[in-house]
Design a protein around this motif. Structure first.
Motif, mmCIF file in Angstrom:
data_model
loop_
_atom_site.group_PDB
_atom_site.id
_atom_site.type_symbol
_atom_site.label_atom_id
_atom_site.label_comp_id
_atom_site.label_asym_id
_atom_site.label_seq_id
_atom_site.Cartn_x
_atom_site.Cartn_y
_atom_site.Cartn_z
ATOM 1 N N VAL A 193 0.981 -1.227 -0.124
ATOM 2 C CA VAL A 193 -0.128 -0.094 -0.022
ATOM 3 C C VAL A 193 0.909 1.230 -0.035
ATOM 4 O O VAL A 193 0.439 2.227 -0.741
ATOM 5 C CB VAL A 193 -0.828 0.094 1.184
ATOM 6 N N ILE A 194 2.001 1.315 0.841
ATOM 7 C CA ILE A 194 2.822 2.521 0.904
ATOM 8 C C ILE A 194 3.408 2.755 -0.433
ATOM 9 O O ILE A 194 3.802 3.706 -0.839
ATOM 10 C CB ILE A 194 3.879 2.279 2.078
ATOM 11 N N ALA A 211 2.568 1.766 -3.390
ATOM 12 C CA ALA A 211 1.356 2.251 -4.269
ATOM 13 C C ALA A 211 1.253 3.526 -4.280
ATOM 14 O O ALA A 211 0.927 4.348 -5.126
ATOM 15 C CB ALA A 211 0.170 1.453 -4.174
ATOM 16 N N ILE A 212 1.224 4.163 -3.227
ATOM 17 C CA ILE A 212 1.023 5.583 -2.878
ATOM 18 C C ILE A 212 2.248 6.328 -3.370
ATOM 19 O O ILE A 212 1.879 7.298 -4.088
ATOM 20 C CB ILE A 212 0.776 5.941 -1.382
ATOM 21 N N GLY A 231 2.162 6.260 -6.842
ATOM 22 C CA GLY A 231 1.157 7.401 -7.422
ATOM 23 C C GLY A 231 1.573 8.799 -7.546
ATOM 24 O O GLY A 231 1.366 9.488 -8.374
ATOM 25 N N ILE A 232 2.129 9.276 -6.329
ATOM 26 C CA ILE A 232 2.201 10.542 -6.103
ATOM 27 C C ILE A 232 3.614 10.862 -7.175
ATOM 28 O O ILE A 232 3.563 11.919 -7.719
ATOM 29 C CB ILE A 232 2.827 10.916 -4.781
ATOM 30 N N PHE A 275 2.104 11.414 -10.512
ATOM 31 C CA PHE A 275 1.594 12.715 -10.776
ATOM 32 C C PHE A 275 2.724 13.707 -10.784
ATOM 33 O O PHE A 275 2.651 14.558 -11.786
ATOM 34 C CB PHE A 275 0.775 12.805 -9.395
ATOM 35 N N TYR A 321 3.882 13.905 -14.322
ATOM 36 C CA TYR A 321 2.954 14.568 -14.934
ATOM 37 C C TYR A 321 3.052 16.010 -14.953
ATOM 38 O O TYR A 321 3.112 16.927 -16.062
ATOM 39 C CB TYR A 321 1.512 13.963 -14.700
ATOM 40 N N LEU A 322 3.240 16.749 -14.044
ATOM 41 C CA LEU A 322 3.352 18.048 -13.635
ATOM 42 C C LEU A 322 4.664 18.541 -14.327
ATOM 43 O O LEU A 322 4.627 19.521 -15.044
ATOM 44 C CB LEU A 322 3.279 18.350 -12.063
ATOM 45 N N LYS A 347 4.130 19.058 -17.943
ATOM 46 C CA LYS A 347 3.403 20.004 -18.068
ATOM 47 C C LYS A 347 4.179 21.303 -18.141
ATOM 48 O O LYS A 347 3.839 22.124 -18.928
ATOM 49 C CB LYS A 347 2.187 20.170 -17.345
ATOM 50 N N LEU A 348 4.954 21.431 -17.104
ATOM 51 C CA LEU A 348 5.790 22.885 -16.972
ATOM 52 C C LEU A 348 6.675 22.575 -18.035
ATOM 53 O O LEU A 348 6.983 24.071 -18.685
ATOM 54 C CB LEU A 348 6.301 22.618 -15.518
ATOM 55 N N LEU A 371 5.252 24.435 -20.854
ATOM 56 C CA LEU A 371 5.168 26.130 -20.670
ATOM 57 C C LEU A 371 6.225 26.427 -21.203
ATOM 58 O O LEU A 371 6.390 27.545 -21.550
ATOM 59 C CB LEU A 371 4.536 25.970 -19.481
ATOM 60 N N GLN A 416 7.217 26.827 -24.573
ATOM 61 C CA GLN A 416 6.401 27.735 -25.313
ATOM 62 C C GLN A 416 6.731 29.044 -24.982
ATOM 63 O O GLN A 416 6.862 30.022 -25.898
ATOM 64 C CB GLN A 416 4.839 27.930 -24.644
ATOM 65 N N ILE A 417 7.386 29.508 -24.021
ATOM 66 C CA ILE A 417 7.932 30.855 -23.417
ATOM 67 C C ILE A 417 9.190 31.034 -24.340
ATOM 68 O O ILE A 417 9.326 32.113 -24.807
ATOM 69 C CB ILE A 417 8.263 31.004 -22.261
ATOM 70 N N LYS A 458 8.617 32.203 -28.162
ATOM 71 C CA LYS A 458 8.063 33.522 -28.129
ATOM 72 C C LYS A 458 9.127 34.581 -28.452
ATOM 73 O O LYS A 458 10.084 34.434 -28.205
ATOM 74 C CB LYS A 458 7.155 33.723 -27.320
#
Lengths: 350, 70
Positions: B41-42, B44-45, B48-49, B52, B55-56, B59-60, B63, B66-67, B70
């Motif tokens: 369980v530990i 898995a947590i 999971g984190i 995530f 993923y962040l 995403k960053l 961005l 993109q900056i 330009k």
């Protein structure tokens, strides 16, 4: 740093819950007893397997009883210790039982000064071999007295759960933190609908995202536990599992809905309304419907969980900080999501 | 970047296969009062984190690109 003290606090609390939640031992308990089907009027030797027990390291003798009800118990005639966790206990079961029933269930109670009193409730069954008048003499009652108490920190020993009682600090707390995050998200949705500030929409979205992440982790961790306890990762007969799955699907649809809009204003408005409805659906799905039916999940239908001996004061000392810790870390992660989202929408405006 | 991706996949697979092995062998998972269920369980947590966070991170990075363009 002065502004970010709560992030450090969350991490410190989580470190505390992980160490305390994993290091504090379980109370000694009886793991199994063999044989468990007894007949009246026979002499029987039970093999008792203890867990976390110290049978041979005590000063006082091990004592054992078979307990029928509050008034009737017999004590062991002979006790032979094999090692710290194994003992042979002999009983002379009288031929007449103080009950009218053909079969009666009984509990095994053992006690020594190191481990305290241990009970294996209703695991023994005693069958009447001869029909004797229940009021007849012959039942020698040995009152259970002078029970010892285990001192020091320990978590309760519960059948079925055993060490997984520690999942209270990992699985259960994620759900609590999820509820707190989703409530915060709804508050921000209401705020957005009052004054239409884009920041409120972004905040609401990020709290929902982390809340959903915690919910999914909750389902996965529950599933792992179910595999070893119920023998299956998922069962469609458990109302609690199905309802939380539906609630999470509703929240996943929230993100699908958001990604289908190009116009930010429109997206924010519809997402806020949807979020409020999703939360309104979450309350009955998680809090009401699972309580209406019987369930195998701990906490429902007489299974061990949040009350009495199942959540004792030692567990509370870890459980409540764990909720606070997970919530603080959840808020931290959602703040990062929020900052990324705000940056993204700012770049898009140029 | 590609190397890092393969490395990450390998690490995730390693953890997951560990998890599956733990849950599929009931005698091992149920030994010592089912403590390995808590460990799974530990883990898995944790996975999971971390997933995530990856993923962040991606995403960053998008961005930032993109900056810079330009």
């Amino acid at each position: 740093m002065r502004k970010n003290w709560w992030k450090a606090l969350g991490v410190v609390i989580l470190i505390y819950t992980y160490t305390a939640g994993l290091l504090i031992p379980l109370k000694p308990g009886i793991l199994s007893v063999n044989p468990s089907n007894l007949n009246s009027g026979e002499e029987v030797t039970l093999t008792v397997i203890g867990y976390n027990t110290f049978f041979t390291k005590t000063e006082s003798e091990l004592r054992a009883w078979i307990k029928l009800d509050n008034e009737h118990a017999i004590s062991a005639t002979k006790i032979e210790l094999v090692n710290d966790t194994k003992a042979h206990v002999s009983f002379n079961i009288p031929s007449n039982l103080p009950t009218e029933d053909k079969v009666t269930d009984a509990s095994l109670v053992i006690d020594n000064d190191q481990d305290g009193a241990m009970v294996l409730p209703s695991k023994l069954t005693i069958k009447k071999t001869i029909d004797v008048n229940p009021n007849a003499e012959g039942w020698t009652n040995a009152p259970i007295t002078d029970l010892n108490r285990k001192t020091g920190f320990s978590f309760p020993f519960r059948g079925i759960l055993y060490e997984t009682i520690r999942n209270t600090y990992f699985h259960v707390c994620l759900w609590f933190a999820m509820i707190i995050l989703l409530i915060t998200s709804v508050v921000h949705s209401f705020k957005y609908l009052r004054n239409f500030r884009m920041e409120d929409d972004q905040k609401s979205m990020s709290f929902t995202m982390v809340g959903t992440l915690f919910g999914m982790l909750g389902i996965i961790t529950g599933s792992i536990w179910a595999k070893d306890t119920w023998g299956t990762y998922w069962t469609w007969e458990e109302v609690k599992l199905n309802m939380t799955a539906i609630a999470l699907l509703i929240y996943l649809a929230y993100f699908v809905l958001r990604s289908s809009f190009d116009d930010y204003e429109k997206r924010a408005r519809i997402a806020a309304v949807y979020n409020i409805f999703a939360f309104a659906a979450l309350i009955p799905l998680i809090f009401v419907i699972p309580r209406l039916t019987d369930s195998l999940h701990p906490g429902n239908g007489g299974n061990p969980a949040m009350g009495g001996e199942d959540l004792d004061n030692t567990m509370r000392m870890v459980f409540y900080p764990a909720i606070i810790g997970w919530t603080l870390v959840g808020v931290w992660i959602s703040q990062i999501v929020f900052r990324i989202q705000r940056l993204k929408e700012k770049i898009m405006e140029f | 970047m590609k190397k890092a991706k393969i490395f990450l996949q390998f690490i995730l697979f390693f953890f997951c296969s560990n998890l599956i092995a733990q849950t599929e062998n009931p005698d091992f998972a149920r030994s010592i009062g089912k403590i390995y269920v808590v460990v799974a369980v530990i883990v898995a947590i944790f996975i999971g984190i971390i997933a995530f966070l990856i993923y962040l991170d991606r995403k960053l990075t998008k961005l930032e690109n993109q900056i810079n363009n330009k």
